[in-house]
Scaffold this motif. Sequence first.
Motif, PDB file in Angstrom:
ATOM      1  N   ALA A  61     -14.513  56.652 -10.484  1.00 17.68           N
ATOM      2  CA  ALA A  61     -14.965  55.511 -11.273  1.00 17.68           C
ATOM      3  C   ALA A  61     -16.212  55.928 -12.035  1.00 17.68           C
ATOM      4  O   ALA A  61     -16.915  56.852 -11.631  1.00 17.68           O
ATOM      5  CB  ALA A  61     -15.271  54.316 -10.376  1.00 17.68           C
ATOM      6  N   ASP A  63     -19.604  54.101 -14.204  1.00 16.03           N
ATOM      7  CA  ASP A  63     -20.371  52.967 -14.692  1.00 16.03           C
ATOM      8  C   ASP A  63     -21.315  53.486 -15.768  1.00 16.03           C
ATOM      9  O   ASP A  63     -21.920  54.548 -15.598  1.00 16.03           O
ATOM     10  CB  ASP A  63     -21.203  52.330 -13.565  1.00 16.03           C
ATOM     11  CG  ASP A  63     -20.337  51.748 -12.454  1.00 16.03           C
ATOM     12  OD1 ASP A  63     -19.226  51.290 -12.738  1.00 16.03           O
ATOM     13  OD2 ASP A  63     -20.790  51.768 -11.296  1.00 16.03           O
ATOM     14  N   ASN A  87     -17.306  49.063  -8.056  1.00 15.91           N
ATOM     15  CA  ASN A  87     -17.303  50.525  -8.001  1.00 15.91           C
ATOM     16  C   ASN A  87     -18.329  51.038  -6.996  1.00 15.91           C
ATOM     17  O   ASN A  87     -18.022  51.873  -6.147  1.00 15.91           O
ATOM     18  CB  ASN A  87     -17.607  51.128  -9.377  1.00 15.91           C
ATOM     19  CG  ASN A  87     -16.478  50.962 -10.352  1.00 15.91           C
ATOM     20  OD1 ASN A  87     -15.329  50.753  -9.980  1.00 15.91           O
ATOM     21  ND2 ASN A  87     -16.802  51.046 -11.629  1.00 15.91           N
ATOM     22  N   ASN A  90     -17.406  50.310  -3.293  1.00 12.78           N
ATOM     23  CA  ASN A  90     -16.068  50.693  -2.874  1.00 12.78           C
ATOM     24  C   ASN A  90     -16.180  51.816  -1.847  1.00 12.78           C
ATOM     25  O   ASN A  90     -16.648  52.918  -2.165  1.00 12.78           O
ATOM     26  CB  ASN A  90     -15.251  51.137  -4.091  1.00 12.78           C
ATOM     27  CG  ASN A  90     -13.810  51.415  -3.761  1.00 12.78           C
ATOM     28  OD1 ASN A  90     -13.475  51.796  -2.645  1.00 12.78           O
ATOM     29  ND2 ASN A  90     -12.950  51.231  -4.745  1.00 12.78           N
ATOM     30  N   TYR A  93     -15.159  55.668  -2.370  1.00 13.76           N
ATOM     31  CA  TYR A  93     -15.978  56.682  -3.022  1.00 13.76           C
ATOM     32  C   TYR A  93     -16.998  57.247  -2.053  1.00 13.76           C
ATOM     33  O   TYR A  93     -17.682  56.514  -1.352  1.00 13.76           O
ATOM     34  CB  TYR A  93     -16.653  56.109  -4.272  1.00 13.76           C
ATOM     35  CG  TYR A  93     -15.631  55.604  -5.262  1.00 13.76           C
ATOM     36  CD1 TYR A  93     -14.615  56.437  -5.722  1.00 13.76           C
ATOM     37  CD2 TYR A  93     -15.654  54.303  -5.711  1.00 13.76           C
ATOM     38  CE1 TYR A  93     -13.648  55.976  -6.599  1.00 13.76           C
ATOM     39  CE2 TYR A  93     -14.698  53.829  -6.596  1.00 13.76           C
ATOM     40  CZ  TYR A  93     -13.707  54.676  -7.036  1.00 13.76           C
ATOM     41  OH  TYR A  93     -12.744  54.224  -7.909  1.00 13.76           O
ATOM     42  N   LYS A 125      -9.729  53.856 -12.904  1.00 14.24           N
ATOM     43  CA  LYS A 125     -10.584  52.691 -12.929  1.00 14.24           C
ATOM     44  C   LYS A 125     -11.947  53.078 -13.440  1.00 14.24           C
ATOM     45  O   LYS A 125     -12.559  53.985 -12.925  1.00 14.24           O
ATOM     46  CB  LYS A 125     -10.707  52.133 -11.513  1.00 14.24           C
ATOM     47  CG  LYS A 125     -11.539  50.937 -11.447  1.00 14.24           C
ATOM     48  CD  LYS A 125     -11.418  50.338 -10.117  1.00 14.24           C
ATOM     49  CE  LYS A 125     -12.111  49.032 -10.272  1.00 14.24           C
ATOM     50  NZ  LYS A 125     -11.898  48.097  -9.358  1.00 14.24           N
TER      51      LYS A 125
END
Length: 126
Positions: A61, A63, A87, A90, A93, A125
């Motif tokens: 992911a 950001d 994210n 989660n 990760y 994602k």
Amino acid sequence: MNARRQSIGCPKLEWDERIAAVAQNHSRDMVSRNFNSHTNPDGKDPFDRLKEAGIDFSAAAEDITSGPKTGKEAYLIWLNSPSHRENMLNCLYLRHGVGRVRGRWTHVLISPDLNPTPFLNGLKKF
């Protein structure tokens, strides 16, 4: 961020210099080519950038944000955004890295691929 993750039962994120380099390069690219997107003007996304850096992952992911002056400010912006918070919190990760160039921030998180194959099995994602 790790304190928040641990409070919900997730493991700590481990800092990874190679992932941080991918994040830093994306922040630099966004500044130099004046865009703010997960996909660069060449059409490459976070998954492409990770693969090009030789980083094996099963999920990833990314950001991004523009403007914060400090890491804490960037973290709070991401924490207050449902998709970015999802994210960061989660549990899938396990490794991450952050890049910043002139107020353009990139945070990349991955689940390492312990059994790399030639095919990407990851979640798309970002």
